[in-house]
Design a protein around this motif. Structure first.
Motif, PDB file in Angstrom:
ATOM      1  N   THR A 244      74.778  66.587  41.235  1.00 31.33           N
ATOM      2  CA  THR A 244      75.884  66.728  41.040  1.00 31.33           C
ATOM      3  C   THR A 244      76.736  68.185  40.987  1.00 31.33           C
ATOM      4  N   HIS A 245      76.022  68.910  40.522  1.00 29.24           N
ATOM      5  CA  HIS A 245      76.727  70.566  40.763  1.00 29.24           C
ATOM      6  C   HIS A 245      76.798  70.933  42.120  1.00 29.24           C
ATOM      7  N   LEU A 246      75.983  70.562  42.947  1.00 23.06           N
ATOM      8  CA  LEU A 246      75.751  71.014  44.260  1.00 23.06           C
ATOM      9  C   LEU A 246      77.031  70.336  44.980  1.00 23.06           C
ATOM     10  N   ASP A 247      76.786  69.012  44.846  1.00 22.34           N
ATOM     11  CA  ASP A 247      77.895  68.068  45.397  1.00 22.34           C
ATOM     12  C   ASP A 247      79.278  68.575  45.213  1.00 22.34           C
ATOM     13  N   ALA A 248      79.480  69.071  43.909  1.00 23.92           N
ATOM     14  CA  ALA A 248      81.058  69.496  43.364  1.00 23.92           C
ATOM     15  C   ALA A 248      81.251  70.734  43.949  1.00 23.92           C
ATOM     16  N   ALA A 249      80.361  71.440  44.420  1.00 25.07           N
ATOM     17  CA  ALA A 249      80.357  72.635  45.082  1.00 25.07           C
ATOM     18  C   ALA A 249      80.669  72.676  46.673  1.00 25.07           C
ATOM     19  N   MET A 250      80.549  71.421  47.141  1.00 26.44           N
ATOM     20  CA  MET A 250      80.695  71.308  48.840  1.00 26.44           C
ATOM     21  C   MET A 250      82.247  71.246  49.088  1.00 26.44           C
ATOM     22  N   GLN A 251      82.382  71.801  50.168  1.00 24.54           N
ATOM     23  CA  GLN A 251      84.061  71.583  50.660  1.00 24.54           C
ATOM     24  C   GLN A 251      84.318  70.186  50.613  1.00 24.54           C
ATOM     25  N   THR A 252      83.620  69.344  50.798  1.00 24.87           N
ATOM     26  CA  THR A 252      83.952  67.838  50.848  1.00 24.87           C
ATOM     27  C   THR A 252      83.996  67.099  49.374  1.00 24.87           C
ATOM     28  N   ALA A 253      84.039  68.016  48.212  1.00 25.19           N
ATOM     29  CA  ALA A 253      84.003  67.515  47.255  1.00 25.19           C
ATOM     30  C   ALA A 253      84.892  66.551  46.750  1.00 25.19           C
ATOM     31  N   ALA A 254      86.180  66.590  47.160  1.00 25.28           N
ATOM     32  CA  ALA A 254      87.222  65.633  46.998  1.00 25.28           C
ATOM     33  C   ALA A 254      87.272  64.519  47.956  1.00 25.28           C
ATOM     34  N   LEU A 255      86.341  64.337  48.766  1.00 23.90           N
ATOM     35  CA  LEU A 255      86.259  63.253  49.560  1.00 23.90           C
ATOM     36  C   LEU A 255      85.538  62.151  49.142  1.00 23.90           C
ATOM     37  N   PRO A 256      85.571  61.018  49.642  1.00 22.73           N
ATOM     38  CA  PRO A 256      84.742  59.865  49.203  1.00 22.73           C
ATOM     39  C   PRO A 256      83.096  60.204  49.851  1.00 22.73           C
ATOM     40  N   PRO A 257      82.257  59.577  49.359  1.00 25.11           N
ATOM     41  CA  PRO A 257      80.782  59.802  49.829  1.00 25.11           C
ATOM     42  C   PRO A 257      81.015  59.526  51.250  1.00 25.11           C
ATOM     43  N   LEU A 258      80.136  59.966  52.048  1.00 24.92           N
ATOM     44  CA  LEU A 258      80.176  59.636  53.597  1.00 24.92           C
ATOM     45  C   LEU A 258      79.363  58.293  53.915  1.00 24.92           C
ATOM     46  N   ASP A 259      79.808  57.276  54.343  1.00 26.73           N
ATOM     47  CA  ASP A 259      79.264  56.140  54.503  1.00 26.73           C
ATOM     48  C   ASP A 259      78.713  56.030  56.064  1.00 26.73           C
ATOM     49  N   LEU A 260      79.370  56.497  57.067  1.00 26.68           N
ATOM     50  CA  LEU A 260      79.059  56.259  58.323  1.00 26.68           C
ATOM     51  C   LEU A 260      79.288  57.390  58.985  1.00 26.68           C
ATOM     52  N   LEU A 261      78.176  57.946  59.868  1.00 21.36           N
ATOM     53  CA  LEU A 261      78.401  59.265  60.637  1.00 21.36           C
ATOM     54  C   LEU A 261      77.754  58.637  62.204  1.00 21.36           C
ATOM     55  N   ILE A 262      78.817  58.982  63.111  1.00 21.89           N
ATOM     56  CA  ILE A 262      78.684  58.474  64.653  1.00 21.89           C
ATOM     57  C   ILE A 262      78.591  59.900  65.540  1.00 21.89           C
ATOM     58  N   ARG A 263      77.686  59.610  66.469  1.00 26.86           N
ATOM     59  CA  ARG A 263      77.524  60.734  67.386  1.00 26.86           C
ATOM     60  C   ARG A 263      77.753  60.116  68.850  1.00 26.86           C
ATOM     61  N   THR A 264      78.650  60.299  69.702  1.00 22.78           N
ATOM     62  CA  THR A 264      78.630  60.137  70.949  1.00 22.78           C
ATOM     63  C   THR A 264      77.836  60.680  71.955  1.00 22.78           C
ATOM     64  N   SER A 265      77.831  60.388  73.275  1.00 21.95           N
ATOM     65  CA  SER A 265      77.242  61.308  74.268  1.00 21.95           C
ATOM     66  C   SER A 265      75.613  60.995  74.493  1.00 21.95           C
ATOM     67  N   GLY A 266      75.249  60.020  73.441  1.00 21.33           N
ATOM     68  CA  GLY A 266      73.809  59.855  73.591  1.00 21.33           C
ATOM     69  C   GLY A 266      72.728  60.867  73.022  1.00 21.33           C
ATOM     70  N   GLU A 267      73.070  62.064  72.450  1.00 23.14           N
ATOM     71  CA  GLU A 267      72.374  62.807  71.804  1.00 23.14           C
ATOM     72  C   GLU A 267      72.081  62.477  70.528  1.00 23.14           C
ATOM     73  N   ILE A 268      70.794  62.574  70.078  1.00 24.87           N
ATOM     74  CA  ILE A 268      70.174  61.995  68.673  1.00 24.87           C
ATOM     75  C   ILE A 268      69.713  63.137  67.736  1.00 24.87           C
ATOM     76  N   ARG A 269      71.178  63.967  67.242  1.00 26.77           N
ATOM     77  CA  ARG A 269      70.418  64.979  66.205  1.00 26.77           C
ATOM     78  C   ARG A 269      72.369  65.241  65.613  1.00 26.77           C
ATOM     79  N   LEU A 270      71.950  65.872  64.432  1.00 31.07           N
ATOM     80  CA  LEU A 270      73.170  66.084  63.725  1.00 31.07           C
ATOM     81  C   LEU A 270      73.841  67.270  63.778  1.00 31.07           C
ATOM     82  N   SER A 271      73.195  68.185  64.614  1.00 27.63           N
ATOM     83  CA  SER A 271      74.036  69.462  65.002  1.00 27.63           C
ATOM     84  C   SER A 271      74.606  70.370  63.858  1.00 27.63           C
ATOM     85  N   ASN A 272      73.914  70.384  62.780  1.00 26.22           N
ATOM     86  CA  ASN A 272      74.337  71.272  61.677  1.00 26.22           C
ATOM     87  C   ASN A 272      75.741  70.686  60.912  1.00 26.22           C
ATOM     88  N   PHE A 273      75.712  69.609  61.060  1.00 21.33           N
ATOM     89  CA  PHE A 273      77.071  68.756  60.450  1.00 21.33           C
ATOM     90  C   PHE A 273      76.928  67.714  59.299  1.00 21.33           C
TER      91      PHE A 273
END
Length: 241
Positions: free
Chosen positions: A170-199
């Motif tokens: 909880t402490h780490l989550d609150a320290a993230m830049q995304t703390a005020a956003l809803p939890p991430l539900d869906l992450l999409i990557r286009t172009s056929g690459e299968i990695r998160l690339s530090n995102f």
């Protein structure tokens, strides 16, 4: 891609993130310079944003410029900055009219005071809008975000404001830049690459991941609708059976 609407009553993800990949390859296939791919990618943002608003997505986070993108040629970086400036000026009225709140993660100040001032002004103008929260990741790297969050917690511990044994997720989550956003539900990557690339490495721990072959400039409202429909058919177990 053919359109596919989310079934009535199906779960719509509150927070969708997209790694917008494939602008350069799209331009190469068209025999065009890379900047043409970035321009086409900006049009794809407009189409996707409209579809997200229509679908009732609460928050849309777009990976626009990573901290690693500075390794690209000076010419391409300059073109990207120019496109950001151009589309920000061109689209701001429409964003405001759609009830979109614009925000940023990363360190956009690295793009220089002129562009950063425009980004701040756009954020201030739209801060009271509540139809969709559009978050643009600019000069963003997830590992750096996690390191800085850890440092913030360490400073609290060193100052005697936090017991180190009390530190939890909880402490780490609150320290993230995304703390005020809803939890991430869906992450999409286009172009056929299968990695998160530090995102959004921390935030994606229990997100649904989708990797699609479509190059980003060809991604549109129908493509987003298909992704949302596929999301609605998944069973999210969070480690349970």
């Amino acid at each position: 891609m053919t359109g596919a609407s989310v079934e009535e009553g199906a779960a719509t993800p509150r927070h969708v993130a997209i790694i917008m990949d494939g602008n350069g390859r799209w331009a190469a296939r068209q025999g065009l310079p890379r900047v043409a791919g970035h321009r086409a990618g900006a049009e794809a943002v407009r189409k996707t944003l409209k579809a997200a608003v229509k679908a009732g997505v609460e928050c849309l986070t777009l990976y626009a410029f990573s901290s690693e993108n500075w390794r690209r040629s000076e010419e391409e970086v300059t073109d990207l900055k120019g496109l950001m400036r151009y589309y920000l000026e061109r689209e701001l009225d429409e964003l405001a009219g759609q009830g979109v709140r614009l925000d940023f993660i990363g360190d956009p100040s690295a793009f220089g005071p002129e562009l950063w001032k425009k980004l701040e002004a756009a954020r201030d103008r739209t801060r009271d809008n509540d139809r969709l929260h559009l978050v643009i990741a600019l000069n963003y790297g997830s590992r750096a975000e996690i390191v800085e969050a850890t440092r913030a917690i360490a400073r609290d511990v060193a100052a005697g404001n936090l017991d180190p044994d009390a530190v939890d997720e909880t402490h780490l989550d609150a320290a993230m830049q995304t703390a005020a956003l809803p939890p991430l539900d869906l992450l999409i990557r286009t172009s056929g690459e299968i990695r998160l690339s530090n995102f959004l490495l921390w935030q994606a721990a229990y997100a649904e991941l989708m990797f699609v072959d479509t190059l980003w400039p060809d991604f549109d409202g129908d493509a987003l609708d298909e992704a949302l429909a596929a999301f609605s058919r998944r069973q999210r177990r969070y480690g349970g059976r």
